[in-house]
Structures are given as structure tokens and as C-alpha cells.
Scaffold this active site. Structure first.
Site, mmCIF file in Angstrom:
data_model
loop_
_atom_site.group_PDB
_atom_site.id
_atom_site.type_symbol
_atom_site.label_atom_id
_atom_site.label_comp_id
_atom_site.label_asym_id
_atom_site.label_seq_id
_atom_site.Cartn_x
_atom_site.Cartn_y
_atom_site.Cartn_z
ATOM 1 N N TYR A 134 -127.681 -6.760 27.749
ATOM 2 C CA TYR A 134 -128.190 -6.677 26.383
ATOM 3 C C TYR A 134 -129.656 -7.092 26.374
ATOM 4 O O TYR A 134 -130.095 -7.912 27.191
ATOM 5 C CB TYR A 134 -127.437 -7.637 25.461
ATOM 6 C CG TYR A 134 -126.102 -7.175 24.958
ATOM 7 C CD1 TYR A 134 -125.992 -6.409 23.797
ATOM 8 C CD2 TYR A 134 -124.934 -7.526 25.620
ATOM 9 C CE1 TYR A 134 -124.757 -6.000 23.319
ATOM 10 C CE2 TYR A 134 -123.691 -7.120 25.147
ATOM 11 C CZ TYR A 134 -123.617 -6.362 23.998
ATOM 12 O OH TYR A 134 -122.397 -5.966 23.525
ATOM 13 N N ASP A 172 -121.654 -4.952 16.739
ATOM 14 C CA ASP A 172 -121.632 -5.312 15.319
ATOM 15 C C ASP A 172 -122.466 -4.349 14.476
ATOM 16 O O ASP A 172 -123.263 -3.561 14.994
ATOM 17 C CB ASP A 172 -122.179 -6.732 15.123
ATOM 18 C CG ASP A 172 -121.306 -7.784 15.781
ATOM 19 O OD1 ASP A 172 -120.104 -7.520 15.961
ATOM 20 O OD2 ASP A 172 -121.831 -8.866 16.109
#
Length: 259
Positions: free
Chosen positions: A123, A65
């Protein structure tokens, strides 16, 4: 005669090249090409087209994103260039903006596709806890002055491990065939006095999934929710049951591992 000779010329042989891409996502509208701003994908396409003197469109493994960072996102592209695959990284880095850098370029089989093979992604969501913000951390960590109970966060994180339907941790409106994912590990680790890292490793992630996990664990760390609420949230299969979506700038895609 000339046309006949041209027709006999062999077609240029194509090869597929895999890039390991690191970037600071602060100034970009995410990975995927957008109409409203510059993206990582658009910069790669522009610079590769200029370098190789042919139209190039990369295929990314993860569409991060706007504002999200990466140390090891993966992209592939096809080219007829005779430049050795391992040399492309050096030449491409001379053309890319300084906040995007290729860490490795290598030739892969022609049918290799980053979204069609088994893999695991890791992540990290970083949090800076202090009385006041630290300027050098503002682009890569979420600042909070709230006290966080790390033990409660670690307990809740363990309940997320395994195969679950993570629909409650998926942004509303995402179009996917299944919301079932496998999470191999969720760690909440203190680094020094002020830094806290939420590290999540899984076989795939839904839209905003890691950021919603981070927001939910922050709620638990602040005492707004109980660690056992994770079970209720998973069972609800409803985005409104989980915590807020944590801001993008604290998130970094650390690495891909292909199995």
C-alpha cells in the site's frame, strides 16, 4: 425421448478467471457490496453478468474501504463461458465505468483462491505538503500545511517492521482470529519538494491498519509523539494508544504478489 437426450448432454465446463483490477475509489462505497451505495464488487458483478450472460459473483482479495484506490487489487470468478480468459479484460472494460479498469485477466487453477495462498500486499499513503492545496492532487493525497520531520517518521517506521501484534493499529470492533501480522517494510519517501509517500508492504493487514499507521507517523512527524512511542503503542494492544485514522483518499493498494 427429448428429456433423455437433454440428460445426456454434457455439463458445460467451468473455469476460474483471475482479474487484476485498478480503480479510482472516489465515487464508491468501498469494494464489498453494500446496501447504501455502489461498490467496486457490485459493478464487476453487474458487468460480468451482462457480458457472460450468466450470474457472476466475484471473490475479492482485499476489501478496500470507501474512497480507497487500487492499481492492482485481485478478484476471481467462475464461468462456463467459452470466451478465452485473456480476452475477458478487453470486453469487460467496454462495459465498466471509466473509473474501473481491468489490467489483466487470466485463467487459474479451479481451486485457486486469493485469500488462501501466501501473498504480500503493498500500500502507499500519499501526502501533499504545501502552503495551499493543489486541486489535481485532492482526490489522491492528504493535504497538510504542517511541517513534517521526515527523519523522525523514518525512524518510527523502521520500528514497525517485523512480526508484531498490531491490535493497537486495528479499528475497534474488527472481528479477526489474530491481530498478529508481519510487515516486511515501511518506507517514508520524499518525492520532489512537496510529495511524501508512506509505503507499507506486509503479508496481511487489519481493518484500517495502514491508515492508522499513516496517522500515527504524521503525529510523529509533527512532533506530537516520539519515534520510540511505537514500542509503547504496540505493547498497549489498544486502539486508543495509536494516532488518528488518516483519511481514505490518500491510500492506494499498489500491488499483490503471490508467493
Amino acid at each position: 425421448m427429448i428429456i433423455e437426450q437433454l440428460s445426456k448432454q454434457p455439463e458445460k465446463e467451468k473455469k476460474r478467471v483471475r482479474l487484476t483490477v485498478a480503480y479510482d475509489g472516489t465515487n464508491y462505497h468501498g469494494w464489498q457490496i453494500q446496501n447504501n451505495g455502489i461498490t467496486i464488487e457490485s459493478e464487476l458483478n453487474r458487468c460480468l453478468t451482462d457480458l457472460l450472460r450468466e450470474p457472476v459473483e466475484v471473490i475479492g482479495a482485499s476489501r478496500t474501504d470507501s474512497g480507497v484506490h487500487a492499481l492492482g487489487n485481485i478478484a476471481v470468478f467462475d464461468t462456463t463461458s467459452r470466451m478465452p480468459a485473456e480476452k475477458i479484460s478487453y470486453a469487460l472494460n467496454q462495459r465498466l465505468p471509466e473509473d474501473i479498469r481491468i489490467q489483466k485477466s487470466e485463467q487459474v487453477p479451479d481451486d485457486w483462491h486469493p485469500r488462501r495462498c501466501d501473498s504480500r500486499k503493498t500500500y502507499e499513503y500519499r501526502i501533499y505538503r504545501a502552503q495551499f492545496p493543489m486541486p489535481v492532487k485532492r482526490l489522491y493525497s492528504l493535504f497538510t500545511y504542517y511541517e513534517l520531520d521526515v527523519n523522525r517518521m523514518q525512524e518510527a517506521a523502521a520500528y514497525l517492521e517485523g512480526e508484531h501484534d498490531f491490535k493497537s493499529f486495528c479499528q475497534t470492533g474488527a472481528q479477526v482470529e489474530s491481530t498478529v501480522r508481519t510487515i516486511y517494510s515501511v518506507e517514508v519517501e520524499e518525492q520532489g519538494e512537496n510529495d511524501l509517500v508512506i509505503r507499507v508492504c506486509g503479508n496481511g493487514f487489519l481493518y484500517n491498519m495502514v491508515r492508522i499507521i499513516a496517522g500515527t507517523l504524521l503525529d510523529i512527524g509533527q512532533g506530537k509523539r516520539d519515534p520510540m512511542d511505537i514500542f509503547t503503542i504496540l505493547e498497549a494492544k489498544d486502539r486508543s494508544a495509536a494516532g488518528p485514522t488518516a483519511p481514505a483518499h490518500g491510500l492506494t493498494l499498489m500491488k499483490y504478489e503471490f508467493l
